[in-house]
Design an enzyme around this catalytic site. Structure first.
Site, PDB file in Angstrom:
ATOM      1  N   ASP A   1      66.213  47.348  25.365  1.00 48.91           N
ATOM      2  CA  ASP A   1      67.486  47.263  24.642  1.00 48.91           C
ATOM      3  C   ASP A   1      67.342  46.521  23.317  1.00 48.91           C
ATOM      4  OD1 ASP A   1      68.355  48.441  26.965  1.00 48.91           O
ATOM      5  OD2 ASP A   1      70.051  47.105  27.271  1.00 48.91           O
TER       6      ASP A   1
ATOM      7  N   SER B   1      74.654  43.206  24.861  1.00 49.07           N
ATOM      8  CA  SER B   1      74.050  41.867  24.791  1.00 49.07           C
ATOM      9  C   SER B   1      72.818  41.868  23.900  1.00 49.07           C
ATOM     10  CB  SER B   1      73.688  41.369  26.192  1.00 49.07           C
ATOM     11  OG  SER B   1      72.602  42.085  26.740  1.00 49.07           O
TER      12      SER B   1
END
Length: 397
Positions: A205, A147
């Site tokens: 991330d 994502s």
């Protein structure tokens, strides 16, 4: 403004060392995984905004005029330092017809796209009618930053399309990156996309997908290692689902129950992260095969520690056992309890041995890739630099 198609990509991420200990203030090393998400953005003259996600079999489009009616919800003092508001999210859900929660990957991906498209349009000027195709080598839901790679690609593409950042790709260059200040802007907007998808992400991330290489994360501070080697690995997805929330809670309970036992384990995991960081920096300066036995030992020690704190799983034990029969060293990466494992490959590892290990892992029902860590972050590509598989996807859509 966007004059021609642009193609860009961002890497996934893996945790090299520091899983779970990072929740308790210890250091973790996050690495860019050279399995990438690719995005192509094309100018269009049909008055529509289209996003196509071939991995999910999803293609959505809206009249640009209809999207502009939503801009009022996004124009009140909006900038990349502000979280998505509940009112904005409600407006997007209603517009996209999402009425039954946010569990579906397609729904979350749609909301992140609409949020970034409208927010960036509101701040920097209307993005022209465009077609966007996103295709990924990363599996979703495996803890590999899929994502975040998606959000970083979207942010970079939309910021470029509206002229908020430059387009550094020149004819003679095959792969280029934006300057540091523009990468920082991409990262800040991508974090907003991650908030739409995850609610309260750590920011690790999207930072890995933006900057690439190796990042140290400790107590909310993210530091990029200046020079890092590229290491080859086998990445294995056990396909065993798990709840990160439950695993984190289980580790916390163990620490509360046995503090005198567990705190030294966490301190040892912290020391492993710092030792590995020193080894990687030394390897970047002076590459040598002599460093690999040290990295392998660190893998082994950390895997034992992760079992001690309760985040191991029989599937991960199987990965370690299977790869050990081929003289290779593995550890879990991420939350544990299933999920993924990484196996270090020395430069002189026999390719036949690697293939045999892959076949044995596949026979266990696992999915396996040979790839690298320490990959570059978000970058622009010329078409000639793309693999045939990626070109085929973009040519088909």
């Amino acid at each position: 403004m966007l004059a021609k198609p642009l193609t860009l990509s961002a890497p996934g991420k893996a945790i090299l060392h520091g899983e779970h200990a990072v929740v308790h203030g210890k250091a973790a090393l996050a690495v860019a995984l050279n399995l990438r998400t690719f995005l192509q953005i094309r100018p269009s003259n049909n008055g529509k905004v289209l996003i196509c996600l071939p991995n999910m079999g999803t293609s959505l489009n809206w009249e640009a005029v209809r999207l502009r009616t939503l801009l009022t919800a996004f124009s009140d003092g909006l900038d990349e330092s502000k979280c998505p508001s509940p009112e904005q999210m409600d407006a997007l859900k209603e517009f996209a017809g999402i009425t039954t929660g946010l569990s579906a990957t397609e729904s979350l991906g749609t909301l992140a796209f609409l949020y970034l498209y409208l927010s960036i349009s509101a701040k920097y000027g209307q993005i022209p009618s465009v077609e966007i195709v996103v295709w990924s080598e990363l599996p979703t839901g495996a803890g590999l930053g899929s994502s975040a790679a998606y959000s970083v690609c979207l942010a970079a593409a939309l910021l470029t399309a509206c002229g908020a950042i430059g387009c550094p790709l020149e004819e003679e260059k095959s792969i280029v990156r934006w300057p540091e200040e523009e990468l920082d802007l991409i990262n800040r907007w991508a974090f907003r996309g991650e908030q739409v998808i995850h609610g309260k992400p750590s920011g690790v991330d999207n930072s890995v997908a933006t900057w690439g290489g190796v990042l140290r994360f400790q107590s909310g501070k993210i530091t990029s290692l200046k020079r890092v080697p590229t290491l080859m690995i086998l990445l294995t997805n056990t396909k065993v689902s798990r709840s990160t929330k439950i695993l984190v809670a289980g580790v916390k309970d163990k620490i509360l129950k046995f503090p005198a036992i567990m705190n030294p384990v966490l301190a040892s995991i912290d020391a492993i992260s710092h030792e590995c960081e020193s080894v990687l920096e030394a390897m970047a300066v002076s590459p040598s095969q002599d460093y690999y036995p040290v990295l392998e030992e660190l893998f082994d020690i950390n895997q034992h520690h992760l079992n001690v704190i309760g985040v191991g799983h029989p599937s991960l034990d199987s990965v370690c056992r299977v790869t050990a029969t081929h003289g290779l060293h593995s550890k879990l990466t991420g939350a544990g309890g299933g999920g993924c494992a990484i196996t270090l490959l020395r430069p002189d590892t026999d390719p036949l041995m690697v293939e045999a290990a892959r076949q044995d892992l596949s026979a266990c029902g696992f999915e396996c890739w040979e790839t690298s860590i320490g990959a570059p972050g978000i970058c622009l590509h010329s078409l000639s630099s793309l693999k045939a598989e990626v070109l085929h996807v973009f040519n088909e859509v």
